[in-house]
Design a protein around this motif. Structure first.
Motif, PDB file in Angstrom:
ATOM      1  N   GLY A 120      21.043  17.068 -23.398  1.00  7.32           N
ATOM      2  CA  GLY A 120      20.143  18.197 -23.542  1.00  7.32           C
ATOM      3  C   GLY A 120      19.167  18.096 -24.697  1.00  7.32           C
ATOM      4  N   GLU A 121      19.271  17.079 -25.522  1.00  2.00           N
ATOM      5  CA  GLU A 121      18.374  16.974 -26.676  1.00  2.00           C
ATOM      6  C   GLU A 121      16.982  16.502 -26.262  1.00  2.00           C
ATOM      7  OE1 GLU A 121      19.169  13.592 -29.349  1.00  2.00           O
ATOM      8  OE2 GLU A 121      20.631  12.924 -27.852  1.00  2.00           O
ATOM      9  N   ARG A 122      15.988  16.813 -27.099  1.00  3.41           N
ATOM     10  CA  ARG A 122      14.626  16.317 -26.902  1.00  3.41           C
ATOM     11  C   ARG A 122      14.491  15.028 -27.709  1.00  3.41           C
ATOM     12  NH1 ARG A 122      10.620  19.339 -24.770  1.00  3.41           N
ATOM     13  NH2 ARG A 122       9.043  18.477 -26.186  1.00  3.41           N
ATOM     14  N   SER A 123      14.950  13.949 -27.125  1.00  5.24           N
ATOM     15  CA  SER A 123      15.034  12.686 -27.846  1.00  5.24           C
ATOM     16  C   SER A 123      13.670  12.018 -27.956  1.00  5.24           C
ATOM     17  CB  SER A 123      15.999  11.742 -27.128  1.00  5.24           C
ATOM     18  OG  SER A 123      15.475  11.398 -25.852  1.00  5.24           O
ATOM     19  N   ALA A 124      13.568  11.111 -28.928  1.00  4.94           N
ATOM     20  CA  ALA A 124      12.332  10.352 -29.099  1.00  4.94           C
ATOM     21  C   ALA A 124      12.036   9.506 -27.876  1.00  4.94           C
ATOM     22  CB  ALA A 124      12.433   9.475 -30.350  1.00  4.94           C
ATOM     23  N   ARG A 125      13.076   8.941 -27.273  1.00  7.42           N
ATOM     24  CA  ARG A 125      12.834   8.073 -26.120  1.00  7.42           C
ATOM     25  C   ARG A 125      12.338   8.873 -24.920  1.00  7.42           C
ATOM     26  NH1 ARG A 125      18.868   6.177 -23.949  1.00  7.42           N
ATOM     27  NH2 ARG A 125      19.586   8.233 -23.285  1.00  7.42           N
ATOM     28  N   VAL A 160       0.849  -1.199   0.000  1.00  9.44           N
ATOM     29  CA  VAL A 160       0.000   0.000   0.000  1.00  9.44           C
ATOM     30  C   VAL A 160       0.886   1.252   0.000  1.00  9.44           C
ATOM     31  CG1 VAL A 160      -1.793   1.303   1.200  1.00  9.44           C
ATOM     32  CG2 VAL A 160      -1.807  -1.202   1.263  1.00  9.44           C
ATOM     33  N   ILE A 161       0.727   2.075  -1.029  1.00 12.42           N
ATOM     34  CA  ILE A 161       1.457   3.333  -1.131  1.00 12.42           C
ATOM     35  C   ILE A 161       0.514   4.479  -0.786  1.00 12.42           C
ATOM     36  CG2 ILE A 161       2.799   4.837  -2.643  1.00 12.42           C
ATOM     37  CD1 ILE A 161       4.048   2.058  -2.180  1.00 12.42           C
ATOM     38  N   ARG A 162       0.950   5.363   0.090  1.00  8.10           N
ATOM     39  CA  ARG A 162       0.183   6.569   0.394  1.00  8.10           C
ATOM     40  C   ARG A 162       0.860   7.747  -0.294  1.00  8.10           C
ATOM     41  NH1 ARG A 162      -0.064   6.331   5.531  1.00  8.10           N
ATOM     42  NH2 ARG A 162      -2.201   5.551   5.658  1.00  8.10           N
ATOM     43  N   HIS A 163       0.134   8.387  -1.214  1.00  6.00           N
ATOM     44  CA  HIS A 163       0.653   9.549  -1.919  1.00  6.00           C
ATOM     45  C   HIS A 163       0.383  10.789  -1.079  1.00  6.00           C
ATOM     46  CE1 HIS A 163       0.130  12.799  -5.114  1.00  6.00           C
ATOM     47  NE2 HIS A 163       1.412  12.527  -5.100  1.00  6.00           N
ATOM     48  N   VAL A 164       1.426  11.570  -0.819  1.00 11.92           N
ATOM     49  CA  VAL A 164       1.302  12.751   0.032  1.00 11.92           C
ATOM     50  C   VAL A 164       1.076  14.001  -0.810  1.00 11.92           C
ATOM     51  CG1 VAL A 164       2.414  14.165   1.807  1.00 11.92           C
ATOM     52  CG2 VAL A 164       2.741  11.668   1.798  1.00 11.92           C
ATOM     53  N   GLU A 165       1.949  14.242  -1.783  1.00  9.24           N
ATOM     54  CA  GLU A 165       1.812  15.420  -2.630  1.00  9.24           C
ATOM     55  C   GLU A 165       2.723  15.282  -3.846  1.00  9.24           C
ATOM     56  OE1 GLU A 165       3.171  18.982  -0.783  1.00  9.24           O
ATOM     57  OE2 GLU A 165       5.141  18.176  -0.296  1.00  9.24           O
ATOM     58  N   GLY A 166       2.445  16.083  -4.849  1.00 10.49           N
ATOM     59  CA  GLY A 166       3.303  16.182  -6.023  1.00 10.49           C
ATOM     60  C   GLY A 166       3.106  15.057  -7.022  1.00 10.49           C
ATOM     61  N   ASN A 167       3.265  15.373  -8.311  1.00 16.48           N
ATOM     62  CA  ASN A 167       3.143  14.339  -9.335  1.00 16.48           C
ATOM     63  C   ASN A 167       4.089  14.575 -10.508  1.00 16.48           C
ATOM     64  OD1 ASN A 167       1.916  16.496 -10.611  1.00 16.48           O
ATOM     65  ND2 ASN A 167       0.152  15.334 -11.343  1.00 16.48           N
ATOM     66  N   ARG A 168       5.178  15.331 -10.268  1.00 18.37           N
ATOM     67  CA  ARG A 168       6.075  15.682 -11.369  1.00 18.37           C
ATOM     68  C   ARG A 168       7.327  14.816 -11.367  1.00 18.37           C
ATOM     69  NH1 ARG A 168       9.765  20.476 -11.971  1.00 18.37           N
ATOM     70  NH2 ARG A 168       8.779  21.314 -10.101  1.00 18.37           N
ATOM     71  N   PHE A 169       7.645  14.298 -12.544  1.00 17.79           N
ATOM     72  CA  PHE A 169       8.887  13.567 -12.791  1.00 17.79           C
ATOM     73  C   PHE A 169       9.551  14.244 -13.993  1.00 17.79           C
ATOM     74  CE2 PHE A 169       6.130  10.544 -10.694  1.00 17.79           C
ATOM     75  CZ  PHE A 169       6.962   9.811  -9.861  1.00 17.79           C
ATOM     76  N   SER A 170      10.444  15.190 -13.747  1.00 15.27           N
ATOM     77  CA  SER A 170      11.102  15.896 -14.848  1.00 15.27           C
ATOM     78  C   SER A 170      12.115  14.972 -15.517  1.00 15.27           C
ATOM     79  CB  SER A 170      11.805  17.152 -14.343  1.00 15.27           C
ATOM     80  OG  SER A 170      10.868  18.115 -13.925  1.00 15.27           O
ATOM     81  N   LEU A 171      12.090  14.925 -16.843  1.00 20.01           N
ATOM     82  CA  LEU A 171      12.976  14.070 -17.614  1.00 20.01           C
ATOM     83  C   LEU A 171      13.967  14.928 -18.391  1.00 20.01           C
ATOM     84  CD1 LEU A 171      10.289  11.664 -19.136  1.00 20.01           C
ATOM     85  CD2 LEU A 171      11.627  11.307 -17.046  1.00 20.01           C
ATOM     86  N   GLY A 172      15.142  14.357 -18.684  1.00 20.64           N
ATOM     87  CA  GLY A 172      16.109  15.096 -19.476  1.00 20.64           C
ATOM     88  C   GLY A 172      17.272  14.239 -19.912  1.00 20.64           C
ATOM     89  N   GLU A 173      17.669  14.405 -21.156  1.00 19.33           N
ATOM     90  CA  GLU A 173      18.847  13.719 -21.666  1.00 19.33           C
ATOM     91  C   GLU A 173      20.108  14.396 -21.124  1.00 19.33           C
ATOM     92  OE1 GLU A 173      19.239  11.075 -23.384  1.00 19.33           O
ATOM     93  OE2 GLU A 173      17.330  10.673 -24.392  1.00 19.33           O
ATOM     94  N   PRO A 174      21.133  13.626 -20.799  1.00 23.04           N
ATOM     95  CA  PRO A 174      22.400  14.240 -20.396  1.00 23.04           C
ATOM     96  C   PRO A 174      22.958  15.195 -21.447  1.00 23.04           C
ATOM     97  CG  PRO A 174      22.397  11.915 -19.811  1.00 23.04           C
ATOM     98  CD  PRO A 174      21.164  12.157 -20.635  1.00 23.04           C
ATOM     99  N   PRO A 194       7.603  16.853 -17.750  1.00 15.89           N
ATOM    100  CA  PRO A 194       8.230  17.759 -18.712  1.00 15.89           C
ATOM    101  C   PRO A 194       9.615  17.242 -19.118  1.00 15.89           C
ATOM    102  CG  PRO A 194       8.380  18.649 -16.495  1.00 15.89           C
ATOM    103  CD  PRO A 194       7.494  17.445 -16.403  1.00 15.89           C
ATOM    104  N   VAL A 195       9.967  17.440 -20.373  1.00 15.93           N
ATOM    105  CA  VAL A 195      11.298  17.071 -20.861  1.00 15.93           C
ATOM    106  C   VAL A 195      12.150  18.331 -20.862  1.00 15.93           C
ATOM    107  CG1 VAL A 195      12.628  16.125 -22.783  1.00 15.93           C
ATOM    108  CG2 VAL A 195      10.363  15.189 -22.248  1.00 15.93           C
ATOM    109  N   ARG A 196      13.177  18.351 -20.046  1.00 14.77           N
ATOM    110  CA  ARG A 196      13.976  19.549 -19.831  1.00 14.77           C
ATOM    111  C   ARG A 196      15.270  19.507 -20.645  1.00 14.77           C
ATOM    112  NH1 ARG A 196       9.961  22.458 -17.582  1.00 14.77           N
ATOM    113  NH2 ARG A 196       9.595  21.986 -15.379  1.00 14.77           N
ATOM    114  N   PRO A 197      15.662  20.642 -21.240  1.00 14.51           N
ATOM    115  CA  PRO A 197      16.930  20.682 -21.966  1.00 14.51           C
ATOM    116  C   PRO A 197      18.138  20.808 -21.036  1.00 14.51           C
ATOM    117  CG  PRO A 197      15.852  22.809 -22.089  1.00 14.51           C
ATOM    118  CD  PRO A 197      14.887  21.884 -21.401  1.00 14.51           C
ATOM    119  N   ARG A 198      17.897  21.225 -19.775  1.00 17.27           N
ATOM    120  CA  ARG A 198      18.995  21.401 -18.813  1.00 17.27           C
ATOM    121  C   ARG A 198      18.636  20.660 -17.522  1.00 17.27           C
ATOM    122  NH1 ARG A 198      22.672  25.433 -19.735  1.00 17.27           N
ATOM    123  NH2 ARG A 198      22.920  25.702 -17.485  1.00 17.27           N
TER     124      ARG A 198
END
Length: 326
Positions: free
Chosen positions: A171-176, A155-169, A192-196
């Protein structure tokens, strides 16, 4: 798309539950009573907006799952090197390794230009075990923001937040990256896919490297650390030293140090993860959160005297408690 969450505790379990509810082909690697509960009853998520239970393929043997499209690592940083042999069966030629681990990542210098390009960090990857076994080209960075806890096995209790920022080392916006972001967003998460991506890593690390060890040394919650002039001053000095290290590596800090501290104070009477680990008798994430910043300071020639002092104290505190093997 096959997604495996390796280390499906609080954060990994939250992600897995949301993905499974959305119909994704997701599996989890876990252990102990938590694993047994998921195998017997499924994975339950309890949140302010409601609760649900989903069936998931759960195992403690990654080899039984076979190669995946994405492997999401949500272990504590110090647990990953020893887990490398267990993770390898999940990796096929095209598998992306999503690094959802707190602190300075072992792949930090992959994709960066300059004299430190492809430098390996001994503090988070002793002997280059992860660099050699995984290969940094597999990695997709991920900065984890949700707060969650394992309320009871399965059982997982979610407290707050739902963001998982993604980014290539790189900086590109890759297909994967875009493909995984679409899957997470389809599950009701922000991705969100971040360039930095390193900028986001440092802003989160900024608080963790200071508040975590101070809380474990003083047993104080965030609000008290920020309100007390002495501990606030120590945290601020550590953060300014870390900012100098980060900026020497090209990092941009979008807010100033006092706003960052005030934001932590607003969280209230929160017990940091390092304090929770100390109280529960679990190893603490000292090297990824603090030791790595010291290593980066030495690599860049930036002095970190206050951070060095606190690091020495928290390492001894952990050793006295039997929670740091170094």
């Amino acid at each position: 798309m096959r997604i495996c969450v390796f280390g499906a505790g609080a954060i990994g379990g939250y992600m897995a539950a949301m993905l499974a509810r959305a119909g994704a082909e997701v599996s989890v690697v876990a252990r102990g009573p938590h694993l047994a509960a998921m195998q017997a009853r499924g994975l339950a998520l309890v949140a302010a907006e409601g609760e649900f239970t989903v069936p998931v393929r759960a195992t403690d043997d990654a080899a039984a799952l076979g190669p995946q499209d994405y492997v999401v690592l949500t272990l504590k940083a110090h647990s990953v090197p020893a887990a490398v042999p267990a993770i390898l069966p999940l990796l096929g030629p095209g598998t992306t390794l999503v690094s959802g681990v707190n602190g300075v990542p072992w792949w930090y210098f992959h994709g960066l230009e300059g004299p430190l390009a492809d430098t390996r960090l001994e503090s988070v990857d002793p002997g280059g075990v992860q660099w050699e076994a995984f290969g940094p080209e597999r990695v997709l960075g991920c900065v984890v923001y949700p707060a969650a806890e394992v309320a009871e096995p399965g059982v997982i209790r979610h407290v707050e937040g739902n963001r998982f920022s993604l980014g290539e080392p790189t900086g590109e916006r890759s297909a994967r990256a875009l493909r995984l972001a679409a899957a997470l967003e389809g599950a009701g998460l922000r991705a969100p896919v971040r360039p930095r991506i390193r900028d986001e890593i440092w802003v989160k690390l900024w608080g963790n490297l200071s508040f975590n060890p101070i809380s474990a040394l003083t047993l104080a919650t965030l609000d008290r650390i920020c309100a007390d002039a002495g501990t606030r001053g120590v945290a601020r000095a550590m953060m300014l030293e870390a900012q100098a290290v980060g900026e020497s590596l090209g990092v941009r800090f979008p807010i100033d140090v006092d706003r960052r501290i005030d934001g932590a104070a607003a969280v209230g009477a929160h017990r940091t993860s390092m304090l929770q680990d100390l109280e529960a008798g679990r190893p603490m994430e000292i090297d990824a959160l603090v030791g790595a910043v010291q290593e980066l300071g030495r690599l860049t020639g930036v002095a970190t005297p206050v951070l060095d002092t606190v690091l020495g104290l928290i390492r001894l505190r952990a050793r006295v408690a039997g929670l740091h093997p170094g």
